[in-house]
Design an enzyme around this catalytic site. Structure first.
Site, PDB file in Angstrom:
ATOM      1  N   LYS A  58     -12.041  -3.533  -5.332  1.00  0.00           N
ATOM      2  CA  LYS A  58     -12.759  -2.505  -5.510  1.00  0.00           C
ATOM      3  C   LYS A  58     -12.112  -0.778  -5.048  1.00  0.00           C
ATOM      4  O   LYS A  58     -13.365   0.217  -5.669  1.00  0.00           O
ATOM      5  CB  LYS A  58     -13.907  -2.350  -4.390  1.00  0.00           C
ATOM      6  N   LYS A  75       1.370  -1.405   0.253  1.00  0.00           N
ATOM      7  CA  LYS A  75      -0.337   0.309   0.142  1.00  0.00           C
ATOM      8  C   LYS A  75       0.607   1.204  -0.054  1.00  0.00           C
ATOM      9  O   LYS A  75      -0.338   2.220  -0.466  1.00  0.00           O
ATOM     10  CB  LYS A  75      -1.413  -0.256   1.428  1.00  0.00           C
ATOM     11  N   LYS A 126      -5.831  -9.792  -8.203  1.00  0.00           N
ATOM     12  CA  LYS A 126      -7.509  -9.987  -7.509  1.00  0.00           C
ATOM     13  C   LYS A 126      -8.490  -8.588  -7.954  1.00  0.00           C
ATOM     14  O   LYS A 126      -7.746  -7.957  -7.887  1.00  0.00           O
ATOM     15  CB  LYS A 126      -7.016  -9.517  -5.792  1.00  0.00           C
TER      16      LYS A 126
HETATM   17  N1  AQP Z   1     -11.293  -9.740  -6.290  1.00  0.00           N
HETATM   18  C1  AQP Z   1     -12.254 -10.831  -4.479  1.00  0.00           C
HETATM   19  N2  AQP Z   1     -12.534 -12.735  -4.376  1.00  0.00           N
HETATM   20  C2  AQP Z   1     -12.584 -12.944  -3.617  1.00  0.00           C
HETATM   21  N3  AQP Z   1     -12.659 -12.303  -2.699  1.00  0.00           N
HETATM   22  C3  AQP Z   1     -12.366 -10.788  -1.992  1.00  0.00           C
HETATM   23  N4  AQP Z   1     -12.635  -9.419  -1.385  1.00  0.00           N
HETATM   24  C4  AQP Z   1     -12.732  -8.837  -1.643  1.00  0.00           C
HETATM   25  N5  AQP Z   1     -11.810  -8.872  -3.043  1.00  0.00           N
HETATM   26  C5  AQP Z   1     -12.009 -10.188  -3.693  1.00  0.00           C
HETATM   27  C6  AQP Z   1     -12.919 -10.416  -0.342  1.00  0.00           C
HETATM   28  O1  AQP Z   1     -13.577  -9.624   0.702  1.00  0.00           O
HETATM   29  C7  AQP Z   1     -13.474  -9.178   2.120  1.00  0.00           C
HETATM   30  C8  AQP Z   1     -13.074  -7.468   2.103  1.00  0.00           C
HETATM   31  O2  AQP Z   1     -12.211  -7.493   1.075  1.00  0.00           O
HETATM   32  P1  AQP Z   1     -10.817  -6.358   0.714  1.00  0.00           P
HETATM   33  O3  AQP Z   1     -10.678  -6.370  -0.150  1.00  0.00           O
HETATM   34  O4  AQP Z   1     -13.198  -4.809   0.373  1.00  0.00           O
HETATM   35  O5  AQP Z   1     -10.739  -5.717   2.249  1.00  0.00           O
HETATM   36  P2  AQP Z   1     -10.654  -4.644   2.806  1.00  0.00           P
HETATM   37  O6  AQP Z   1      -9.516  -4.193   4.219  1.00  0.00           O
HETATM   38  O7  AQP Z   1     -12.056  -3.903   2.510  1.00  0.00           O
HETATM   39  O8  AQP Z   1      -9.885  -3.279   0.826  1.00  0.00           O
HETATM   40  P3  AQP Z   1      -9.140  -2.843   1.091  1.00  0.00           P
HETATM   41  O9  AQP Z   1      -7.881  -3.673   0.844  1.00  0.00           O
HETATM   42  O10 AQP Z   1      -8.420  -2.502   2.541  1.00  0.00           O
HETATM   43  O11 AQP Z   1      -9.245  -1.687   0.488  1.00  0.00           O
HETATM   44  P4  AQP Z   1      -9.587  -1.443  -0.863  1.00  0.00           P
HETATM   45  O12 AQP Z   1      -9.918  -2.204  -1.600  1.00  0.00           O
HETATM   46  O13 AQP Z   1     -10.157  -0.279  -1.054  1.00  0.00           O
HETATM   47  O14 AQP Z   1      -7.859  -1.424  -1.625  1.00  0.00           O
HETATM   48  C9  AQP Z   1     -12.366  -9.913   2.609  1.00  0.00           C
HETATM   49  O15 AQP Z   1     -13.149 -11.073   2.961  1.00  0.00           O
HETATM   50  C10 AQP Z   1     -11.670 -10.810   1.279  1.00  0.00           C
HETATM   51  O16 AQP Z   1     -11.715 -12.124   1.301  1.00  0.00           O
END
Ligand code: AQP
Length: 344
Positions: free
Chosen positions: A208, A123, A205
């Site tokens: 979002k 990050k 992956k």
């Molecule tokens: N592509 C994916 N495939 C399967 N599972 C996924 N998850 C996320 N993307 C996929 C699952 O969703 C939950 C929340 O994950 P996250 O990555 O949105 O986690 P976060 O902590 O809210 O996001 P970040 O990484 O901190 O921020 P961003 O996404 O904005 O960079 C998890 O259970 C994950 O496995």
């Protein structure tokens, strides 16, 4: 005799906790890899599902957008089938104990352990202009999220495994020094840990907060856009609809189809024998639209009924706070803090 499990809910069930940060829009990856499974776990476990807004500000958020997204995430959780009567569903910032316990745990986390966290390195590389301390201590806040609710199980993706290990180290360190205070969390490995990949770059992956929206199907995308994104998804050379490591694009589309249809991958392959990638894309688009239509309709209804949404959100936070306050009081007591109003 086996030792009783610490921190079981009053109904004897294990506690399970998960959440997602409102730092982008929820994707079909979040749905398949997390929210859909959360719904299936609500009968078996005592579940805590959060919108982790405190975590989201490790990267800069527009306040207006964050407010809108947090509410919409909450509504999407409900629209995807999470039942507020069966689960504690809440916003992380509504339970102040998260930040309070995180401070305590910071004092029980060696600096060196945090420097080894690979997500911090990833990050920091992604946001070189905003490498803040919150990004560095993010895993400690995550440890607080988990330990506050005596979570025995935490569904984690590959990228969060290291953070859960750190949480276990912190819990063990604290318990060894002060006696049993925290339940010990294990990773929850679901039935099919399907990982959904970016549509245009299927070796990474689906995320979002991906700046390229064509990589991602959002839960709230309209059917036209979903169809366009599915049709333009990157596929591989050749034309046979087959799941193989050297066909990451097709494999990704097959995975989504399989999870949403309930068919196994071989059954989906069988369905598309003799057909082209184009057929798979069209049918996948139809399936995704059909899956998301009721979710989108429920979400729209909920967003129109903000009084209901806010009252459910408040109730979820109150229930979560009851548990969190007990854990924090236990921790403060062990540390030697004088409870407020202890001697009147
Ligand atoms: N592509 C994916 N495939 C399967 N599972 C996924 N998850 C996320 N993307 C996929 C699952 O969703 C939950 C929340 O994950 P996250 O990555 O949105 O986690 P976060 O902590 O809210 O996001 P970040 O990484 O901190 O921020 P961003 O996404 O904005 O960079 C998890 O259970 C994950 O496995």
């Amino acid at each position: 005799m086996t030792k009783p499990i610490f921190g079981l809910a009053s109904n004897g069930k294990k506690n399970l906790l998960s959440g997602s940060a409102p730092s982008g829009n929820l994707t079909i990856g979040n749905y398949i890899g997390a929210i859909k499974t959360w719904g299936e776990l609500q009968a078996e476990f005592n579940c805590y599902y959060m919108v982790v807004d405190l975590h989201s500000i490790t990267t800069r958020q527009d306040p207006k957008l964050l407010r809108e997204r947090s509410l919409s995430f909450y509504a999407q959780y409900l629209a995807c089938g999470l039942d507020p009567e069966k689960n504690k569903i809440f916003l992380q910032s509504h339970v102040s104990e998260h930040a309070e316990l995180a401070w305590v745990l910071n004092c029980f986390t060696p600096f060196g352990d945090l420097t080894r966290m690979t997500q911090f390195k990833d990050k920091s590389a992604k946001h070189p202009k905003n490498i803040n301390s919150g990004l560095f201590t993010y895993p400690v806040l995550m440890a607080a999220d988990i330990l506050l609710y005596d979570a025995h199980l935490v569904p984690v993706g590959e990228d969060q495994k290291q953070h859960l290990e750190l949480t276990r180290d912190i819990a063990l360190r604290f318990n060894n020094e002060f006696g049993e205070t925290f339940a010990f969390p294990d990773p929850f490995i679901g039935k099919v840990g399907a990982r959904i990949m970016a549509l245009q770059e299927p070796t990474r992956k689906m995320d979002k907060s991906d700046p390229n929206a064509n990589n991602t199907i959002y839960l709230l995308d309209d059917p036209k856009l979903i169809t366009k994104k599915c049709k333009s998804a990157q596929t591989d050379s050749g034309s046979e609809v087959r799941f193989a490591e050297d066909k990451p694009g097709v494999a990704n589309l097959l995975t989504i189809y399989s999870v949403l249809s309930g068919l196994t991958i071989p059954q989906v392959e069988e369905k598309f024998v003799g057909k082209m990638y184009g057929h798979l894309k069209v049918e996948l688009a139809e399936l995704v639209c059909a899956t998301l239509a009721p979710v989108q309709a429920r979400h729209a209804d909920l967003m129109k009924n903000q009084d209901y949404l806010h009252s459910v959100m408040q109730k979820g936070a109150d229930l979560a706070a009851e548990h969190a306050a007990k854990t924090l009081a236990r921790v403060y007591d062990k540390l030697g803090f004088i409870p407020k109003g202890a001697r009147k």
